[in-house]
Design a protein around this motif. Structure first.
Motif, PDB file in Angstrom:
ATOM      1  N   GLY B 128       0.768  -1.251   0.000  1.00 19.26           N
ATOM      2  CA  GLY B 128       0.000   0.000   0.000  1.00 19.26           C
ATOM      3  C   GLY B 128       0.794   1.293   0.000  1.00 19.26           C
ATOM      4  O   GLY B 128       0.234   2.361   0.243  1.00 19.26           O
ATOM      5  N   ALA B 129       2.105   1.232  -0.317  1.00 17.99           N
ATOM      6  CA  ALA B 129       2.935   2.448  -0.289  1.00 17.99           C
ATOM      7  C   ALA B 129       2.710   3.311  -1.531  1.00 17.99           C
ATOM      8  O   ALA B 129       3.598   3.502  -2.362  1.00 17.99           O
ATOM      9  CB  ALA B 129       4.406   2.080  -0.135  1.00 17.99           C
ATOM     10  N   GLY B 130       1.518   3.836  -1.651  1.00 18.90           N
ATOM     11  CA  GLY B 130       1.143   4.611  -2.836  1.00 18.90           C
ATOM     12  C   GLY B 130       1.958   5.871  -3.024  1.00 18.90           C
ATOM     13  O   GLY B 130       2.083   6.388  -4.134  1.00 18.90           O
ATOM     14  N   GLU B 131       2.566   6.377  -1.925  1.00 17.88           N
ATOM     15  CA  GLU B 131       3.356   7.616  -2.046  1.00 17.88           C
ATOM     16  C   GLU B 131       4.559   7.436  -2.975  1.00 17.88           C
ATOM     17  O   GLU B 131       5.107   8.411  -3.481  1.00 17.88           O
ATOM     18  CB  GLU B 131       3.804   8.099  -0.656  1.00 17.88           C
ATOM     19  N   LEU B 132       4.930   6.175  -3.203  1.00 15.11           N
ATOM     20  CA  LEU B 132       6.042   5.931  -4.122  1.00 15.11           C
ATOM     21  C   LEU B 132       5.696   6.329  -5.561  1.00 15.11           C
ATOM     22  O   LEU B 132       6.568   6.457  -6.407  1.00 15.11           O
ATOM     23  CB  LEU B 132       6.453   4.460  -4.085  1.00 15.11           C
ATOM     24  N   LEU B 133       4.413   6.478  -5.828  1.00 19.83           N
ATOM     25  CA  LEU B 133       3.994   6.835  -7.190  1.00 19.83           C
ATOM     26  C   LEU B 133       3.747   8.337  -7.335  1.00 19.83           C
ATOM     27  O   LEU B 133       3.369   8.803  -8.401  1.00 19.83           O
ATOM     28  CB  LEU B 133       2.735   6.054  -7.571  1.00 19.83           C
ATOM     29  N   ALA B 134       3.970   9.090  -6.240  1.00 25.40           N
ATOM     30  CA  ALA B 134       3.705  10.533  -6.291  1.00 25.40           C
ATOM     31  C   ALA B 134       5.019  11.297  -6.334  1.00 25.40           C
ATOM     32  O   ALA B 134       5.990  10.920  -5.691  1.00 25.40           O
ATOM     33  CB  ALA B 134       2.900  10.947  -5.067  1.00 25.40           C
ATOM     34  N   THR B 135       5.061  12.361  -7.102  1.00 29.21           N
ATOM     35  CA  THR B 135       6.262  13.207  -7.140  1.00 29.21           C
ATOM     36  C   THR B 135       5.832  14.662  -7.242  1.00 29.21           C
ATOM     37  O   THR B 135       4.741  14.969  -7.730  1.00 29.21           O
ATOM     38  CB  THR B 135       7.138  12.899  -8.373  1.00 29.21           C
ATOM     39  N   ALA B 136       6.709  15.548  -6.775  1.00 25.87           N
ATOM     40  CA  ALA B 136       6.421  16.981  -6.883  1.00 25.87           C
ATOM     41  C   ALA B 136       6.476  17.398  -8.349  1.00 25.87           C
ATOM     42  O   ALA B 136       5.603  18.095  -8.852  1.00 25.87           O
ATOM     43  CB  ALA B 136       7.427  17.772  -6.055  1.00 25.87           C
ATOM     44  N   ALA B 137       7.507  16.953  -9.048  1.00 20.53           N
ATOM     45  CA  ALA B 137       7.611  17.277 -10.469  1.00 20.53           C
ATOM     46  C   ALA B 137       6.688  16.357 -11.250  1.00 20.53           C
ATOM     47  O   ALA B 137       6.610  15.168 -10.976  1.00 20.53           O
ATOM     48  CB  ALA B 137       9.055  17.073 -10.943  1.00 20.53           C
ATOM     49  N   ASP B 139       5.156  15.483 -15.309  1.00 19.95           N
ATOM     50  CA  ASP B 139       4.841  15.716 -16.714  1.00 19.95           C
ATOM     51  C   ASP B 139       4.254  14.413 -17.230  1.00 19.95           C
ATOM     52  O   ASP B 139       4.098  13.449 -16.462  1.00 19.95           O
ATOM     53  CB  ASP B 139       6.053  16.229 -17.509  1.00 19.95           C
ATOM     54  N   ALA B 140       3.905  14.382 -18.490  1.00 14.51           N
ATOM     55  CA  ALA B 140       3.178  13.223 -19.004  1.00 14.51           C
ATOM     56  C   ALA B 140       3.966  11.935 -18.798  1.00 14.51           C
ATOM     57  O   ALA B 140       3.405  10.900 -18.431  1.00 14.51           O
ATOM     58  CB  ALA B 140       2.880  13.428 -20.483  1.00 14.51           C
ATOM     59  N   MET B 141       5.291  11.984 -19.002  1.00 11.93           N
ATOM     60  CA  MET B 141       6.065  10.754 -18.927  1.00 11.93           C
ATOM     61  C   MET B 141       6.251  10.295 -17.476  1.00 11.93           C
ATOM     62  O   MET B 141       6.347   9.089 -17.209  1.00 11.93           O
ATOM     63  CB  MET B 141       7.425  10.930 -19.630  1.00 11.93           C
ATOM     64  N   ILE B 142       6.305  11.252 -16.548  1.00 12.20           N
ATOM     65  CA  ILE B 142       6.384  10.871 -15.135  1.00 12.20           C
ATOM     66  C   ILE B 142       5.062  10.229 -14.708  1.00 12.20           C
ATOM     67  O   ILE B 142       5.036   9.225 -13.991  1.00 12.20           O
ATOM     68  CB  ILE B 142       6.720  12.101 -14.258  1.00 12.20           C
ATOM     69  N   SER B 143       3.946  10.791 -15.161  1.00 11.18           N
ATOM     70  CA  SER B 143       2.633  10.212 -14.855  1.00 11.18           C
ATOM     71  C   SER B 143       2.501   8.813 -15.448  1.00 11.18           C
ATOM     72  O   SER B 143       2.013   7.888 -14.792  1.00 11.18           O
ATOM     73  CB  SER B 143       1.513  11.099 -15.414  1.00 11.18           C
ATOM     74  N   SER B 265      16.650   9.051 -26.614  1.00 11.28           N
ATOM     75  CA  SER B 265      16.703   9.032 -25.162  1.00 11.28           C
ATOM     76  C   SER B 265      16.471  10.409 -24.583  1.00 11.28           C
ATOM     77  O   SER B 265      16.773  11.432 -25.199  1.00 11.28           O
ATOM     78  CB  SER B 265      18.035   8.475 -24.674  1.00 11.28           C
ATOM     79  N   ARG B 266      15.900  10.381 -23.404  1.00 11.64           N
ATOM     80  CA  ARG B 266      15.668  11.608 -22.648  1.00 11.64           C
ATOM     81  C   ARG B 266      16.008  11.284 -21.211  1.00 11.64           C
ATOM     82  O   ARG B 266      15.456  10.333 -20.630  1.00 11.64           O
ATOM     83  CB  ARG B 266      14.196  12.006 -22.762  1.00 11.64           C
ATOM     84  N   TYR B 267      16.948  12.048 -20.659  1.00 15.86           N
ATOM     85  CA  TYR B 267      17.242  11.929 -19.231  1.00 15.86           C
ATOM     86  C   TYR B 267      16.866  13.262 -18.633  1.00 15.86           C
ATOM     87  O   TYR B 267      17.527  14.266 -18.881  1.00 15.86           O
ATOM     88  CB  TYR B 267      18.720  11.622 -19.014  1.00 15.86           C
ATOM     89  N   GLN B 268      15.789  13.295 -17.873  1.00 14.47           N
ATOM     90  CA  GLN B 268      15.395  14.565 -17.278  1.00 14.47           C
ATOM     91  C   GLN B 268      15.566  14.519 -15.769  1.00 14.47           C
ATOM     92  O   GLN B 268      15.045  13.648 -15.103  1.00 14.47           O
ATOM     93  CB  GLN B 268      13.985  14.987 -17.690  1.00 14.47           C
ATOM     94  N   GLY B 269      16.367  15.443 -15.278  1.00 16.97           N
ATOM     95  CA  GLY B 269      16.661  15.489 -13.855  1.00 16.97           C
ATOM     96  C   GLY B 269      16.071  16.739 -13.226  1.00 16.97           C
ATOM     97  O   GLY B 269      16.109  17.825 -13.812  1.00 16.97           O
TER      98      GLY B 269
END
Lengths: 250, 434
Positions: B128-137, B139-143, B265-269
């Motif tokens: 149930g650690a759903g917070e692992l799927l949440a981020t402050a940043a 965009d479509a690819m992170i979602s 490739s795209r590496y976005q930091g």
């Protein structure tokens, strides 16, 4: 005996300007030739064309090296065959250690001649011996090629390479530029130690000064893209008195 | 009010992909709900394209076209090929943590050393650690990554731990054509010191796969992290990685990224300097040839005063390849005494090679030092002639100068073993070229 270097009626253009207008020069093994002349007479152009620097168009004449057509060869092939140009301004190559560069260059030359490549330990031994004989400090070998070297150190590095690669033709392009008298003496001593009956040298210089240290067998005076007069080493001393003006009008 | 979502053909295909993947996606009901929301966020935007400013040089609708279905769980043959592929890049003494086609492979992995603990993303989501799927940043690819992540690593490094050997996270693809979605979180405790290496590698038989990765990484106060990421995916593959880094106070973070593989490739930091007195050093190297497209995009957010950030980005581009570097430094109001600089240097080896650099500074504080610079050019003809006059054939002379250019970035790596590994990756690229 075949001449080591034969330049025959060489004509060279850079962009739209003709710099050499039919220059001829013959150099045999064991000889040291000095080429003198005022700025802009074409001395450095001649050295660049012999070494194969891009950007020069040969429009006439030929250069034979050991009887072979030098102009047909890539710069690296010329080096492997024994042509060495000591640069007036050796370039700095950050990120490539002198040691690595020398090892790669020596092995590339050996490979091109069909000789076995030299292992790191054997190379280390050889380069240390050569460095020691020329008073080149070991730590210079660990630094980037010519990076942070003084003018004298850069020229000594050129002489070190000459000693390491053992070319049959050494062309020294304005070796004295930027050197004080002590640095000049050290570099010249290194060059003199390499004089041999199998090796020829072409010393390009504006000033007679260098020729006190590297005494030539022949002196040629260039003006406006040609050799205008040739003679023995006493010609250099005469020029010291009379200057180049007499040839400018020729 | 009814909102009618106009669906494109690829949009419908994606909906199908998400539905079909349901049983492969671990998590409790709450996690599934988070995934559904994330997928909807992705659906609203779709694959990023050139009209989205952050993606203007990397139009995934053109370059990637579609998201491939999830790879099957690796079978015995896949694991065998993965084992062979990891061998040449495994660092001696490092604790290897291996993900094959998006699934943690315990049989190929090592135990984490004392002071570190690890669970898999799968296990964490199942509890149930759903917070692992949440981020402050976002965009479509992170979602999309949050919606489809099948596995990953959840690593904790206890306060004050000093790991003697690196942790090595290895992503290995074995599939001819499918997607792997991975997501990892690494939390480094206060005063801990860690070296982390991430590899992306293609096993025999892997071709036009897609690697989608997300990394959530936090550094505690006075923590030190050296992270080397070596992307040597198949030249037919796509790699889209989003990395979120949060730094505490007086933390030190050195990041080295080498992109030497992938068709696209795209590496976005996204780096947030959230504690005072922290130091960030980023070195990026793109080594691209053929028709490769490599994009490194960094957003550095100076949220607090007295932090330093340095980015040096180098690209070596041959043939028709295309390198993109975007660097944005944000200095928030009150983040005084910020010192942020970035530099990009591109080496173009052919007339058709392309480099795009987009530095951006957004400064809302008045007592800061910030700057950026860029150079692009061919190899120096004078240096080449000098080397050739000493007997080096043209390609060898070029290789030596390229190695020197790349080497300047790599020399900054303090750890000898790690520096050798990164240098070896660059040398392999050069050898393949010569």
């Amino acid at each position: 005996m075949m001449a080591l270097l034969e330049v025959k009626d060489l004509q060279v253009r850079v962009e739209d300007r003709e710099i050499l207008h039919g220059l001829s020069l013959t150099v045999n093994r064991g000889e040291v030739h000095a080429i003198m002349g005022p700025n802009g007479s074409g001395k450095s152009t001649l050295s660049h064309v012999i070494a194969g620097k891009p950007g020069y168009e040969v429009t006439g004449g030929e250069i034979l090296f050991d009887g072979q057509d030098l102009l047909e060869m890539e710069p690296d092939e010329r080096a492997a065959k024994g042509v060495f140009l000591a640069f007036q301004y050796p370039v700095e190559i950050p990120g490539v250690t002198t040691w690595n560069f020398l090892h790669a260059a020596l092995n590339a030359q050996r490979k091109a001649r069909g000789e076995a490549e030299m292992s790191s330990p054997a190379f280390l031994k050889k380069v240390r011996e050569v460095a020691k004989s020329l008073n080149v400090p070991q730590d210079m070998l660990k630094r980037g090629v010519n990076v942070g070297f003084s003018g004298g150190e850069k020229k000594r590095n050129e002489v070190l390479q000459m000693a390491l690669f053992e070319p049959s033709l050494c062309i020294l392009d304005e070796m004295d530029s930027g050197l004080d008298i002590d640095a000049l003496r050290i570099a010249a001593d290194g060059v003199n130690a390499l004089r041999s009956p199998d090796r020829a040298m072409v010393v390009i210089t504006h000033y007679q000064r260098l020729l006190n240290y590297i005494v030539p067998d022949f002196v040629h005076v260039m003006s406006r893209g040609r050799v205008v007069t040739s003679g023995g080493k006493e010609l250099a001393l005469e020029l010291e008195e009379s200057g180049y003006a007499q040839f400018e009008d020729a | 009010m009814n909102v009618v979502l106009a669906r494109t053909e690829s949009g419908r295909a994606m909906e199908g992909l998400f539905t079909a993947s349901r049983d492969r996606l671990p998590g409790t009901a709450r996690v599934s709900e988070i995934r559904r929301q994330a997928f909807e966020a992705y659906e609203r935007a779709g694959l990023p394209h050139r009209r989205i400013e952050e993606w203007k040089y990397t139009d995934l609708r053109v370059l990637m076209r579609e998201v491939r279905p999830l790879a099957e769980k690796p079978d015995v043959s896949a694991l065998r090929r993965a084992a062979a592929a990891l061998k040449p890049v495994a660092i001696e003494g490092a604790a290897k943590l291996v993900l094959v086609d998006g699934v943690f492979a315990a049989e190929l992995s090592d135990k984490v050393p004392p002071g570190a603990s690890m669970t898999t993303l799968r296990e964490a989501l199942e509890s149930g650690a759903g917070e692992l799927l949440a981020t402050a940043a976002t965009d479509a690819m992170i979602s999309l990554n949050a919606a489809l992540a099948t596995d990953g690593l959840v690593i904790e490094i206890a306060d004050g731990t000093r790991l003697a050997a690196p942790l090595q996270i290895m992503h290995i693809a074995t599939v001819a054509s499918a997607s792997a979605f991975t997501r990892s979180r690494v939390r480094i405790g206060n005063g801990a010191r860690v070296t982390l290496v991430e590899n992306f590698v293609a096993a025999e038989g892997a071709k036009s796969y897609q690697a989608h990765d997300a990394v959530l990484l936090s550094l505690g106060d006075q923590a030190e992290l050296t992270l080397a990421r070596l992307m040597t995916d198949s030249v037919d593959a796509a790699n889209v990685t989003s990395a979120m880094f949060d730094l505490g106070a007086k933390a030190k973070f050195d990041l080295f990224n080498v992109t030497a593989g992938g068709a696209v490739s795209r590496y976005q930091g996204f780096v947030t300097l959230a504690g005072e007195g922290s130091e960030l050093n980023v070195n990026g190297v793109n080594l691209l040839n053929g028709s490769q497209h490599g994009d490194t995009t960094l957003l550095i957010d100076h949220a607090v005063p007295h932090c330093t950030s340095r980015e040096v980005f180098r690209a070596v581009i041959d043939d028709r390849a295309h390198s993109v570097f975007q660097g944005r430094i944000i200095v928030r109001p009150g983040a005084q005494k910020t010192d942020g600089k970035m530099m990009t240097r591109a080496l173009l080896l052919s007339d058709e090679a392309e480099a795009d650099n987009k530095p951006e500074l957004e400064i809302f504080a008045d007592d800061v030092t910030c700057g950026h610079g860029a150079t692009a050019g061919a190899l120096d003809e004078n240096l080449l002639f000098y080397l050739r006059a000493r007997g080096l054939p043209e390609r060898a002379a070029q290789a030596l100068l390229i190695q020197a250019f790349v080497g300047e970035a790599i020399e900054g790596i303090a750890d000898d073993d790690l520096r050798d590994v990164v240098m070896a990756a660059a040398e392999r690229w050069l050898e393949a070229r010569t």
